[in-house]
Design a protein around this motif. Sequence first.
Motif, PDB file in Angstrom:
ATOM      1  N   LYS A  16       0.841  -1.185   0.000  1.00  9.64           N
ATOM      2  CA  LYS A  16       0.000   0.000   0.000  1.00  9.64           C
ATOM      3  C   LYS A  16       0.879   1.237   0.000  1.00  9.64           C
ATOM      4  N   GLU A  17       0.345   2.312  -0.555  1.00  7.12           N
ATOM      5  CA  GLU A  17       1.051   3.586  -0.595  1.00  7.12           C
ATOM      6  C   GLU A  17       0.579   4.450   0.563  1.00  7.12           C
ATOM      7  N   VAL A  18       1.488   5.215   1.142  1.00 10.25           N
ATOM      8  CA  VAL A  18       1.128   6.105   2.236  1.00 10.25           C
ATOM      9  C   VAL A  18       1.491   7.533   1.859  1.00 10.25           C
ATOM     10  N   SER A  19       0.862   8.483   2.539  1.00  8.21           N
ATOM     11  CA  SER A  19       1.144   9.886   2.264  1.00  8.21           C
ATOM     12  C   SER A  19       2.542  10.239   2.716  1.00  8.21           C
ATOM     13  N   ILE A 122      24.847 -13.489  15.176  1.00  2.00           N
ATOM     14  CA  ILE A 122      25.917 -12.672  14.594  1.00  2.00           C
ATOM     15  C   ILE A 122      25.371 -11.518  13.764  1.00  2.00           C
ATOM     16  N   HIS A 123      24.293 -11.783  13.023  1.00  2.00           N
ATOM     17  CA  HIS A 123      23.778 -10.801  12.075  1.00  2.00           C
ATOM     18  C   HIS A 123      22.444 -10.242  12.557  1.00  2.00           C
ATOM     19  N   PRO A 124      22.282  -8.938  12.518  1.00  2.00           N
ATOM     20  CA  PRO A 124      21.042  -8.319  12.999  1.00  2.00           C
ATOM     21  C   PRO A 124      19.856  -8.629  12.091  1.00  2.00           C
ATOM     22  N   ILE A 125      18.807  -9.176  12.670  1.00  3.19           N
ATOM     23  CA  ILE A 125      17.575  -9.467  11.943  1.00  3.19           C
ATOM     24  C   ILE A 125      16.465  -8.634  12.576  1.00  3.19           C
ATOM     25  N   ASN A 126      15.878  -7.747  11.809  1.00  2.00           N
ATOM     26  CA  ASN A 126      14.779  -6.922  12.290  1.00  2.00           C
ATOM     27  C   ASN A 126      13.515  -7.248  11.513  1.00  2.00           C
ATOM     28  N   PRO A 127      12.338  -7.117  12.133  1.00  2.00           N
ATOM     29  CA  PRO A 127      11.091  -7.391  11.414  1.00  2.00           C
ATOM     30  C   PRO A 127      10.768  -6.348  10.348  1.00  2.00           C
ATOM     31  N   VAL A 128      11.492  -5.223  10.352  1.00  2.00           N
ATOM     32  CA  VAL A 128      11.281  -4.172   9.362  1.00  2.00           C
ATOM     33  C   VAL A 128      12.606  -3.879   8.658  1.00  2.00           C
ATOM     34  N   VAL A 129      12.581  -3.891   7.332  1.00  2.69           N
ATOM     35  CA  VAL A 129      13.742  -3.503   6.538  1.00  2.69           C
ATOM     36  C   VAL A 129      13.305  -2.342   5.660  1.00  2.69           C
ATOM     37  N   GLU A 130      13.966  -1.200   5.821  1.00  4.29           N
ATOM     38  CA  GLU A 130      13.556  -0.018   5.070  1.00  4.29           C
ATOM     39  C   GLU A 130      14.747   0.658   4.415  1.00  4.29           C
ATOM     40  N   SER A 137      10.697   5.823  -0.801  1.00  7.84           N
ATOM     41  CA  SER A 137      11.019   5.120   0.436  1.00  7.84           C
ATOM     42  C   SER A 137      10.195   3.841   0.529  1.00  7.84           C
ATOM     43  N   TYR A 138      10.845   2.764   0.969  1.00  8.90           N
ATOM     44  CA  TYR A 138      10.188   1.464   1.066  1.00  8.90           C
ATOM     45  C   TYR A 138      10.438   0.869   2.447  1.00  8.90           C
ATOM     46  N   TYR A 188       7.336  -9.630   0.658  1.00  4.98           N
ATOM     47  CA  TYR A 188       6.789  -9.336   1.976  1.00  4.98           C
ATOM     48  C   TYR A 188       5.831  -8.158   1.856  1.00  4.98           C
ATOM     49  N   GLU A 189       5.087  -7.913   2.911  1.00  5.10           N
ATOM     50  CA  GLU A 189       4.250  -6.726   2.936  1.00  5.10           C
ATOM     51  C   GLU A 189       5.143  -5.490   2.892  1.00  5.10           C
ATOM     52  N   VAL A 190       4.732  -4.491   2.135  1.00  5.23           N
ATOM     53  CA  VAL A 190       5.554  -3.293   2.012  1.00  5.23           C
ATOM     54  C   VAL A 190       4.684  -2.051   2.103  1.00  5.23           C
ATOM     55  N   VAL A 191       5.190  -1.056   2.805  1.00  5.32           N
ATOM     56  CA  VAL A 191       4.615   0.281   2.819  1.00  5.32           C
ATOM     57  C   VAL A 191       5.609   1.188   2.117  1.00  5.32           C
ATOM     58  N   TYR A 192       5.135   2.047   1.221  1.00  8.03           N
ATOM     59  CA  TYR A 192       6.073   2.865   0.459  1.00  8.03           C
ATOM     60  C   TYR A 192       5.551   4.281   0.312  1.00  8.03           C
ATOM     61  N   ARG A 193       6.487   5.176   0.084  1.00  7.76           N
ATOM     62  CA  ARG A 193       6.181   6.564  -0.255  1.00  7.76           C
ATOM     63  C   ARG A 193       6.879   6.873  -1.571  1.00  7.76           C
ATOM     64  N   GLY A 194       6.103   7.331  -2.542  1.00  7.62           N
ATOM     65  CA  GLY A 194       6.678   7.605  -3.851  1.00  7.62           C
ATOM     66  C   GLY A 194       6.136   6.645  -4.880  1.00  7.62           C
TER      67      GLY A 194
END
Length: 333
Positions: A16-19, A122-130, A137-138, A188-194
């Motif tokens: 989905k796109e966000v403002s 060893i490697h950072p895993i986050n639930p959000v990758v932006e 922006s994604y 994956y689910e993505v939120v984006y601007r642009g």
Amino acid sequence: MGYEKETDDKEYISHKEVSPKVDESLEQSTRNGQPAKSELPAKGLAQLVGKDVNALRAALGEPSRTDLSAYGYSWLVFNRTPNQYVQAGVGNGKVVTIYAIGENIDTAPFTIGEPGEKIFSIHPINPVVEFEYKGSSYKFEMSEDDMNSRPLMALGNIFVQLYIDRFTGKLSSIRFLDAETLIKQLPYEVVYRGKLIEADEPTEDDWDEIQESAQRQIFDITNMIRKRHGLKELEWDEKTAVAAFAHSREMEEEDYFSHTSEVHGDLADRLKEAEIAYESAGENIAANYLDSPEVAEGWMNSDGHREALLNEEFTHIGVGVYRKHYTQNFIKK
């Protein structure tokens, strides 16, 4: 917009796109304004992403074949070395993605077969990758299931998907990819601007080639997985493949998802109709996975599908892919 990805369990992927405004969760998931990420290694397959196709050939030799993908690039398939299988996606002369499974492949900073717990320590895993790409922006958001079975992370200026075997807890296979390919595939689910970059819709002729390519890839990856587990490779059976393709096509065209067709019956009925002689048989189906590596790893992380794929009695296989519907038919002759 969105689509449903199916085996027996259902996962939902949407976008989905966000403002254009600052998102609180975006701020909270960064460190000093940058997402947590690992550094790109100085060697290995990851280094080839973004390089010219000649660098790929210099590293891996000549491919055994070239397959077509649904995302605007071609797969160069390298499978001449026993127990190794690599698909490298090439678009506009550049390597945009690499998928690898097997033994003794340089997938630094990770090693296929190593425990997931070791990787995550060893490697950072986050639930959000932006990230930002070409002025947009994604933010990709992973579910708990994604985190456990196919986490995504930034690796220098590229990205990596780690396919974890949930039954063994080990890294089963790996995919490196650039930002544009990640955006086009939307795993994956993505939120984006642009602007959301989308792959061009394949032509009818392209789909024919994409489907044949996917069938070969699933066959190859299936046998790589069986060899890992000490099982005999399956032989390709063309009549069984035709029956599998017919079922995938019918599911797509009649808009259903089941092992049983209202017209052609269950697997036994369909194999009998195709005049296929066998002693025993099994079937895996899936829908809406983005490509062959994803669906193969999806089957391996589902108990019943895994059982069929690793059944030591089966001797032959036929794979049928139509659009985003996938069927594996296994038989013992």
